[in-house]
Each structure stands twice: as C-alpha cells, then as structure tokens.
Design a protein around this motif. Structure first.
Motif, PDB file in Angstrom:
ATOM      1  N   PRO A  97       0.816  -1.222   0.000  1.00  0.00           N
ATOM      2  CA  PRO A  97       0.000   0.000   0.000  1.00  0.00           C
ATOM      3  C   PRO A  97       0.845   1.265   0.000  1.00  0.00           C
ATOM      4  N   GLY A  98       0.573   2.136  -0.976  1.00  0.00           N
ATOM      5  CA  GLY A  98       1.263   3.419  -1.053  1.00  0.00           C
ATOM      6  C   GLY A  98       2.591   3.393  -1.769  1.00  0.00           C
ATOM      7  N   ASP A  99       2.975   2.271  -2.353  1.00  0.00           N
ATOM      8  CA  ASP A  99       4.296   2.150  -2.967  1.00  0.00           C
ATOM      9  C   ASP A  99       4.473   3.077  -4.171  1.00  0.00           C
ATOM     10  N   ASN A 100       5.683   3.613  -4.276  1.00  0.00           N
ATOM     11  CA  ASN A 100       6.120   4.406  -5.421  1.00  0.00           C
ATOM     12  C   ASN A 100       7.115   3.555  -6.199  1.00  0.00           C
ATOM     13  N   LEU A 101       6.862   3.322  -7.504  1.00  0.00           N
ATOM     14  CA  LEU A 101       7.615   2.340  -8.282  1.00  0.00           C
ATOM     15  C   LEU A 101       8.450   2.991  -9.375  1.00  0.00           C
ATOM     16  N   LEU A 102       9.575   2.346  -9.674  1.00  0.00           N
ATOM     17  CA  LEU A 102      10.409   2.703 -10.822  1.00  0.00           C
ATOM     18  C   LEU A 102      10.604   1.455 -11.668  1.00  0.00           C
ATOM     19  N   ASP A 103      10.284   1.558 -12.966  1.00  0.00           N
ATOM     20  CA  ASP A 103      10.490   0.455 -13.905  1.00  0.00           C
ATOM     21  C   ASP A 103      11.616   0.849 -14.848  1.00  0.00           C
ATOM     22  N   CYS A 104      12.769   0.212 -14.684  1.00  0.00           N
ATOM     23  CA  CYS A 104      13.957   0.552 -15.476  1.00  0.00           C
ATOM     24  C   CYS A 104      13.937  -0.180 -16.813  1.00  0.00           C
ATOM     25  N   ALA A 105      14.256   0.551 -17.885  1.00  0.00           N
ATOM     26  CA  ALA A 105      14.223   0.007 -19.243  1.00  0.00           C
ATOM     27  C   ALA A 105      12.831  -0.535 -19.540  1.00  0.00           C
ATOM     28  N   CYS A 106      11.854   0.351 -19.459  1.00  0.00           N
ATOM     29  CA  CYS A 106      10.444  -0.042 -19.563  1.00  0.00           C
ATOM     30  C   CYS A 106      10.015  -0.348 -20.983  1.00  0.00           C
ATOM     31  N   GLY A 107      10.856  -0.032 -21.982  1.00  0.00           N
ATOM     32  CA  GLY A 107      10.480  -0.296 -23.363  1.00  0.00           C
ATOM     33  C   GLY A 107       9.242   0.482 -23.761  1.00  0.00           C
ATOM     34  N   LEU A 108       8.263  -0.218 -24.331  1.00  0.00           N
ATOM     35  CA  LEU A 108       7.039   0.436 -24.792  1.00  0.00           C
ATOM     36  C   LEU A 108       6.003   0.596 -23.685  1.00  0.00           C
ATOM     37  N   GLY A 109       6.368   0.239 -22.465  1.00  0.00           N
ATOM     38  CA  GLY A 109       5.577   0.657 -21.310  1.00  0.00           C
ATOM     39  C   GLY A 109       4.484  -0.265 -20.840  1.00  0.00           C
ATOM     40  N   TYR A 110       4.301  -1.428 -21.484  1.00  0.00           N
ATOM     41  CA  TYR A 110       3.176  -2.292 -21.109  1.00  0.00           C
ATOM     42  C   TYR A 110       3.311  -2.825 -19.678  1.00  0.00           C
ATOM     43  N   GLY A 111       4.553  -3.115 -19.247  1.00  0.00           N
ATOM     44  CA  GLY A 111       4.747  -3.662 -17.906  1.00  0.00           C
ATOM     45  C   GLY A 111       4.513  -2.626 -16.823  1.00  0.00           C
ATOM     46  N   SER A 112       4.989  -1.409 -17.055  1.00  0.00           N
ATOM     47  CA  SER A 112       4.730  -0.325 -16.103  1.00  0.00           C
ATOM     48  C   SER A 112       3.226  -0.106 -15.974  1.00  0.00           C
ATOM     49  N   TYR A 113       2.534  -0.194 -17.111  1.00  0.00           N
ATOM     50  CA  TYR A 113       1.079  -0.015 -17.113  1.00  0.00           C
ATOM     51  C   TYR A 113       0.400  -1.101 -16.284  1.00  0.00           C
ATOM     52  N   LEU A 114       0.839  -2.339 -16.443  1.00  0.00           N
ATOM     53  CA  LEU A 114       0.253  -3.431 -15.664  1.00  0.00           C
ATOM     54  C   LEU A 114       0.386  -3.144 -14.169  1.00  0.00           C
ATOM     55  N   MET A 115       1.572  -2.745 -13.741  1.00  0.00           N
ATOM     56  CA  MET A 115       1.783  -2.505 -12.311  1.00  0.00           C
ATOM     57  C   MET A 115       1.007  -1.288 -11.821  1.00  0.00           C
ATOM     58  N   SER A 116       0.799  -0.310 -12.698  1.00  0.00           N
ATOM     59  CA  SER A 116       0.103   0.912 -12.281  1.00  0.00           C
ATOM     60  C   SER A 116      -1.370   0.677 -11.990  1.00  0.00           C
ATOM     61  N   LEU A 117      -1.930  -0.440 -12.461  1.00  0.00           N
ATOM     62  CA  LEU A 117      -3.340  -0.735 -12.217  1.00  0.00           C
ATOM     63  C   LEU A 117      -3.556  -1.466 -10.895  1.00  0.00           C
ATOM     64  N   ASN A 118      -2.476  -1.779 -10.190  1.00  0.00           N
ATOM     65  CA  ASN A 118      -2.604  -2.369  -8.864  1.00  0.00           C
ATOM     66  C   ASN A 118      -3.217  -1.331  -7.920  1.00  0.00           C
ATOM     67  N   ASP A 119      -4.248  -1.713  -7.195  1.00  0.00           N
ATOM     68  CA  ASP A 119      -4.970  -0.762  -6.341  1.00  0.00           C
ATOM     69  C   ASP A 119      -4.083  -0.143  -5.267  1.00  0.00           C
ATOM     70  N   SER A 120      -3.024  -0.838  -4.872  1.00  0.00           N
ATOM     71  CA  SER A 120      -2.192  -0.358  -3.767  1.00  0.00           C
ATOM     72  C   SER A 120      -1.156   0.674  -4.197  1.00  0.00           C
ATOM     73  N   VAL A 121      -0.864   0.750  -5.483  1.00  0.00           N
ATOM     74  CA  VAL A 121       0.252   1.574  -5.931  1.00  0.00           C
ATOM     75  C   VAL A 121      -0.079   3.059  -5.831  1.00  0.00           C
ATOM     76  N   SER A 122       0.925   3.853  -5.496  1.00  0.00           N
ATOM     77  CA  SER A 122       0.766   5.305  -5.460  1.00  0.00           C
ATOM     78  C   SER A 122       1.116   5.914  -6.812  1.00  0.00           C
ATOM     79  N   HIS A 123       2.281   5.535  -7.353  1.00  0.00           N
ATOM     80  CA  HIS A 123       2.700   6.063  -8.655  1.00  0.00           C
ATOM     81  C   HIS A 123       3.757   5.146  -9.252  1.00  0.00           C
ATOM     82  N   VAL A 124       3.790   5.101 -10.583  1.00  0.00           N
ATOM     83  CA  VAL A 124       4.796   4.327 -11.311  1.00  0.00           C
ATOM     84  C   VAL A 124       5.501   5.253 -12.293  1.00  0.00           C
ATOM     85  N   THR A 125       6.826   5.177 -12.306  1.00  0.00           N
ATOM     86  CA  THR A 125       7.637   5.901 -13.286  1.00  0.00           C
ATOM     87  C   THR A 125       8.365   4.880 -14.147  1.00  0.00           C
ATOM     88  N   GLY A 126       8.169   4.954 -15.451  1.00  0.00           N
ATOM     89  CA  GLY A 126       8.894   4.092 -16.373  1.00  0.00           C
ATOM     90  C   GLY A 126       9.973   4.893 -17.077  1.00  0.00           C
TER      91      GLY A 126
END
Length: 746
Positions: A180-209
C-alpha cells in the motif's frame, strides 16, 4: 499470483460506466442467458463521447470492432470482452490477432487471472478483454509500423506468442509485491506495457517508467500514461548520476545485460531505493553460443547465478528469493515449456533461460547506513497526524525494519530468509530487541529444543531489562506484551505450567490500552490460559476469577476502541474493526469456559471442550484465512493447512459413512474447499463441481466448473454436497428437504 485460473465477465466495466454495452436487443437476449441482464444495456451510437465497455460473442467480433471504429471517439477509453461459446471454432490466437490488427491490445488485467505454467499455444478462455489503443498519431499505434521495428522493441500486449507470455508474466509476478502506497520505478520499460500493468494495482501510489528510446517513451506516454503513471527518457548508463525521488520498488527486467557498466544500475538503487524497499530483476541465464559469448549484438554481458547473486550481495542486498523461468521458442531452450519456479538461493547452477531475483537492502550492511538516516514515512500511513500505534517513526529505533520483517503481507516472504535476517540483526546489536526476539520466537523450528531453550533465555533477559525501567514507550509496551505472551505459550506447550503462568501474568498486568485497544486481546487470552492452568491445579475459584477479569478487560478495551473511533483513527488504521472482532472472539472462549464451570463439569471434560472451542474460534479462523489469501508467507500457509485439515478429515470420514451417492459437489471455493478437493482427489474420489455465491460465467477451478447456488435446486437426490462454512447447517436444511444429502461440520 492466482493458483488457478478464474475466467468470467469483469465485476464492473473497466470504462467506469455502470453497464456493459451490447450492440442490439438480439445480442442482449443471447448473452442474457449466460450473463447478468442487469449489467447489460444496448449501446447508443449517438453517445460517441462516452467511454464504453462492450460485451460480445466471437460471432459478433467483426461487427463490434467496426462499430467501435465507426462511432466512437478514438481518443476515448474503449474495452471489448469477447465471450467464447462451447461451439467456438476460432482459436484463442485467432481471436487475439483479430483485435491486434484492429489496433487493440490485450487488457493487462487478463494476466491477473492467468497462471503462467499451464499456458500453451492452444489455450482457450471463456472470456478475453481487449482495450482499444488511443489513436494519438504516434506511428507505433498502428500494428504494421510496430511489427516493422519488432527486432528493436515490441508491445507484448499486442502479440500472441510464448515469448510475450514470458515477458508480461514477469510484471504480473512483480505486481504481487506492491505494498500500500508504494512508489515504483520500472527501469528500461520499453514500450511501457509492464509499467502499465503494475500501475493498475490498487495499492500503488505512482509508477515511473524510464527508457533510453525517445520513440518508445513517446508511445508509452500516449498509449498507457495516466495520472498514476508517467514515462521518462533516460540513458541506462547514466542511472548513477540521476536524482530521482525515493522508490519503494524498482523493477528491471532484461536490463543490465544491455548496459556497458551494469554497476550503474546498482548505484542507482543505492541512491533511490528506500531502505525497506525491494528490487525485482531478471537477466538471461548463460545465453551463449559455441564461442562462449551471447550472440545477441545488444547484450554486453553474460550471467550465471553465481555472478548475478554476487552483484546483489556486493551492493548490500539480501536476496529474498530466486526464480527460474523458461518459455518455448528461444534459441537456448526452444522446446522448453513455460515454467516459473522458485529455487533455493544456495542451490547450484541450474539450466534455465532467465534468472529472476527478489531482493531487499540488508540494513546491517555499511552501504545502507546513510540511507537509514533519511526521515521515515510509511506510505501506507502518509496523511495527517498518526495514532501512536502506527507511528513507526517514533516507535522503533529503526522503523525501516517494520515493512521488512514485521508487517504480514509486506515483509520478506520466505520465513527461513526472514529468520536468518532477524538473527543477524540481533547479533549486530539492533536496539529493537523485543520486536526481533518476538519474530525469532515465531520462526524457530519447534523440534529444535536447544534453540527453543536458548530463545527462552534471551526472551527472559530482554523482558527483565524492560521491567527494570520506570516507563515503557508505546512500542516497547507492544513488543513487551507480545514477547511475554509468546514465551508463556511456549512454556505451556512444554507443560511447564508455573513458568507459563508467570509470563501470562506479566501480560495481564501490562496496561495494554496504553498502546492500542486491540493489544488487549493477548491479555484476555492470557486470562483464559491462566484459568485453564488454575483448573488443572484444581483451583476452580481462581479460574473463575481469571475469566471474570478477562471479561472486564473486554469492556475496558471497548471503551478505548470507542475513543479511537470517535477520533476517526479507524479511517487511518482500517484494521481496528477486524482485530476488535478477535477480542470478542476471545470473550466467547471466556464465556463458554465460565458456563462449563457453572455446570460443574469434570476437569477433563472442560479441557476437552476448551480444545474444541479453540479450534473453532470464529474470527480467529476467518482472520487466518484472510492473512493466508493476502500473503504467500509459508508460515501462514502451514497454519492454514492445519486448520483446514482438521475439517477435511472429519468431512471425509462422514462421507465414507454414506451408503449411496452418485456425484459430489463442494460448497465454497475458499482455502478449506480447495484442500477438501485435493484430499478427495488423493483418494480417487471425483468432484462434479463447486458451488459458490460469487460464481462467475465460465469460472472453473482445476478444470472443475463453479456454479451458482441456484443449481442446487436442480440437483438429483443421489447428490452429496460437502460444506465447511460457518452457516453449513442453515444451508443444509432446505437442501435436505429436497432429498439431497449434505455432509457438513455442525
């Protein structure tokens, strides 16, 4: 991750509208036989500005796609869920490719309903949901342009292949670690599909790819970006010089083999990962040809387990878990099936295609010393003035340990890794001694008498130090009570009743409410155990006194709880209500004990009944089930197995006593129901289906269908229904009146 695949219509439309759209009344009539009609509405093509979520059969796929392309604003959200019929001739690959060529992508939430290993290229799902790609003008939005650059990068949500399965699953796996409340960094995110998947988790605060490719980042921002997700351009080799905010989770899948100096990634982690954070990373495992080099021209390094593990340890990381992954179709293991398997951290080199590591900072390592001086804030409790029982910054000498080793569902999941880490923290002189001793006590193997005795000595010494002080700080009190209670329970298990009584009395004399109302649960249960010990010593009057004292403490704790609610502390700490339920559960034990004493039952009979009451604690069991569902912690899994097994053995015994039956259904799909199915299977007994009030269209468990309760009214009389839920008797009575046999725990 899910242990079995559940397919069906999403609970609510992804487009944030109230209804799912269908194209015509005929479609509504057809789908109404299998879907809730109350959730379906015939679409109004004039409302072209409104986001939509369509539902259709595979026969209507082309019509729906044309309708979407012709009538809907192509910058608005649009989803389509395709329902396959039993007579369907199109393959899953055909269905997906139809949507990919129409510029849709697979909705990532599909991966939260799929297991990786059982997947094959011939897979088939009852429903599949797709999301239309917003037509922003970016060239890669068109599939033909994307395929032209396939060798450079690919949006794996727009491709049906075993390789795309492997890539997407790693993100589905990683999102299960989001707290809950996690702030995420996705390194070498490519076209962004994986960062997007993680950003839909209800607990996440923000994702940066982040990615080096400007074109990829542009596509990702336009197709996947939203309020909780953004993408930035960044050269991987410059990570170490980048000033980011602090992150709770950093993911890096197939990154560092592309980096000339992979140390820059680990230096970034030292700068930007919080001391209680996690890194989840993967690399190809020994992708080498006959020359001993990786034939991929974009790979600068080769990794085996020894090299990868040493890198993490060099930068002060504690490896929580090691996984091996394979997927068919690669140059190394082209015939290997899809596998994602946990391996022992100290296991030797093992042939695989990818290595995946979950790691957290080792806070005894000098490289993490400075970071621990940063101001602490738990992202789960980030707003306003905190109640003292969640004010970890003030409560612990090192609050960064809370999410690493204390908080269930957030801490290090592997109990062996966690126990070794706790021991290491104790040996290095951590000031949070009572907390660490308590955690160690819960983790020690019960069959190791020497370790248990040594722990009891350490616990006694730790408690004596606290008793010599005049005033206990709130968190000192919290762990003093927990440690004394655990020591008492261990002495009780050993049959050392005098020592057990001594420590239970320490708990009852502590002012538990000075920390939190729910801490009183341990004091109330201590009174219960003291009553049992008194009864064993033929001291029924003393037993009654402890029961009365326990009840009085419940009322006192309730007053403290009421003050917490009046102060709206439950809006910050939502666990207060559920844990208070356990307090009244303990009260039920006291009351049953008191009734047994009033009836003047003999000691042996009362103690036998006590054992039954303890096994059937209502909220204690429910709370354990909830923790089991939310955490892959092996300790809770083992506890739940024991609880479930006590029900299962009795149910199977009752089943064997029935004379005639033809088919068996299991009521429920929870932990006990699944264990019951497993137990029956081991005896060669087939189960025809599960019955569950939350059953969804096409849902199945281990290829066994799940039906709604309405089915029960249609079952023939040679049916047996097994159930272990709390309301079994109420469920059974109307069924038995129809002649259906029910086996349940009264």
């Amino acid at each position: 991750m899910n242990t079995h695949t559940q397919q069906g219509l999403p609970v609510t439309p992804y487009s944030n509208t109230q209804y799912f759209s269908v194209l015509s009344q005929q479609s509504l009539d057809g789908l109404g036989h299998t879907l809730p009609v109350s959730k379906l509405i015939v679409d109004d093509p004039e409302s072209n500005q409104m986001a939509r979520h369509f539902v259709c059969t595979t026969d209507e796929t082309s019509v729906v796609i044309n309708h979407v392309l012709s009538h809907l604003d192509d910058t608005k959200e649009c989803y389509v869920t395709v329902v396959q019929t039993a007579q369907e001739t199109n393959t899953q690959k055909d269905i997906e490719n139809t949507f990919y060529h129409a510029d849709f992508h697979l909705d990532v939430r599909e991966w939260l309903k799929r297991d990786y290993a059982p997947l094959t290229d011939n897979r088939r799902f009852t429903t599949t949901t797709f999301r239309r790609i917003k037509q922003t003008g970016h060239s890669l939005c068109t599939l033909a342009n994307l395929l032209d650059e396939r060798d450079l990068h690919m949006d794996m949500l727009r491709e049906f292949s075993s390789r795309s399965d492997g890539h997407v699953y790693r993100y589905a796996f990683a999102q299960s670690f989001i707290r809950p409340g996690d702030n995420l960094l996705d390194c070498a995110c490519g076209l962004g599909y994986g960062s997007y998947l993680m950003s839909l988790n209800d607990s996440v605060s923000h994702v940066t790819g982040v990615d080096i490719c400007v074109n990829s980042v542009g596509y990702a921002n336009q197709v996947y970006g939203h309020d909780k997700l953004n993408y930035q351009t960044l050269d991987i080799d410059e990570y170490a010089d980048t000033n980011f905010e602090a992150f709770d989770l950093i993911t890096s899948f197939e990154t560092i083999e592309h980096v000339k100096d992979y140390h820059s990634f680990f230096k970034l982690c030292l700068r930007c990962l919080k001391p209680d954070g996690r890194v989840i990373a993967s690399v190809p495992y020994m992708w080498v040809d006959e020359t001993g080099k990786d034939p991929n021209p974009y790979h600068f390094h080769e990794f085996d387990w020894h090299k990868f593990k040493n890198l993490f340890e060099q930068y002060g990381f504690l490896i929580e878990a090691r996984y091996h992954q394979t997927a068919p179709g690669g140059f190394k293991l082209p015939q290997s099936p899809r596998r994602f398997e946990k391996s022992a951290i100290e296991a030797p080199e093992t042939e695989t295609e990818w290595l995946v590591v979950v790691a957290t900072p080792d806070l005894t390592h000098p490289l993490w010393a400075e970071q621990q001086k940063f101001p602490y804030q738990n992202p789960q409790y980030a707003q306003g003035e905190l109640p003292q029982f969640v004010d970890f910054a003030s409560g612990y000498a090192n609050p960064w340990l809370h999410r690493q080793v204390v908080q269930v569902g957030q801490r290090i999941q592997d109990s062996d890794v966690r126990l070794k880490y706790v021991s290491k923290l104790l040996q290095t002189g951590s000031s949070d001694t009572l907390m660490l001793l308590t955690l160690m006590g819960y983790g020690l193997p019960k069959d190791n008498t020497a370790l248990q005795r040594n722990w009891l000595k350490q616990a006694s010494d730790g408690l004596e130090v606290v008793l010599s002080t005049d005033l206990m700080a709130p968190f000192t009190l919290r762990w003093y009570v927990s440690l004394a209670f655990l020591a008492a329970c261990k002495y009780l298990e050993n049959g050392e009743f005098a020592e057990a009584s001594r420590y239970f009395l320490l708990v009852t004399r502590a002012d538990c409410s000075a920390f939190c109302s729910v801490l009183n649960i341990k004091a109330i249960e201590s009174h219960y155990f003291l009553a049992k010990i008194a009864l064993l010593n033929d001291q029924s009057t003393e037993a009654s006194q402890h029961l009365a004292a326990g009840k009085a403490q419940i009322f006192a704790a309730t007053e403290v709880f009421k003050h917490s609610i009046d102060a709206q502390q439950d809006l910050i700490a939502d666990f207060l209500w559920s844990e208070m339920a356990e307090l009244y559960d303990a009260g039920a034990l006291l009351n049953k004990f008191e009734i047994a004493l009033e009836r003047a039952l003999d000691v042996g009979e009362i103690l036998r009944q006590c054992s039954q009451w303890e096994q059937n604690k209502r909220f204690g069991l429910f709370n354990l089930v909830e923790k089991y569902r939310k955490s892959s912690d092996l300790t809770f899994q083992a506890d739940m197995q024991l609880v479930a097994q006590s029900y299962i053995n009795k149910l199977v015994t009752k089943l064997a006593q029935l004379a005639n039956y033809d088919r068996i259904f299991i009521w429920g799909t929870g932990v006990v129901a699944l264990q019951l199915h497993k137990a029956l299977s081991s005896k060669g007994i087939d189960v025809a289906g599960f019955i569950d009030s939350q059953a969804r269209l096409g849902q199945s468990i281990d290829n066994i269908p799940v039906f709604s309760p309405e089915l029960a009214n249609l079952l023939p009389k040679d049916t047996v229904i097994l159930t272990s839920v709390g309301s079994s008797k109420n469920l059974a009575e109307p069924l038995e009146s129809q002649g259906i046999q029910c086996v349940y725990m009264a």
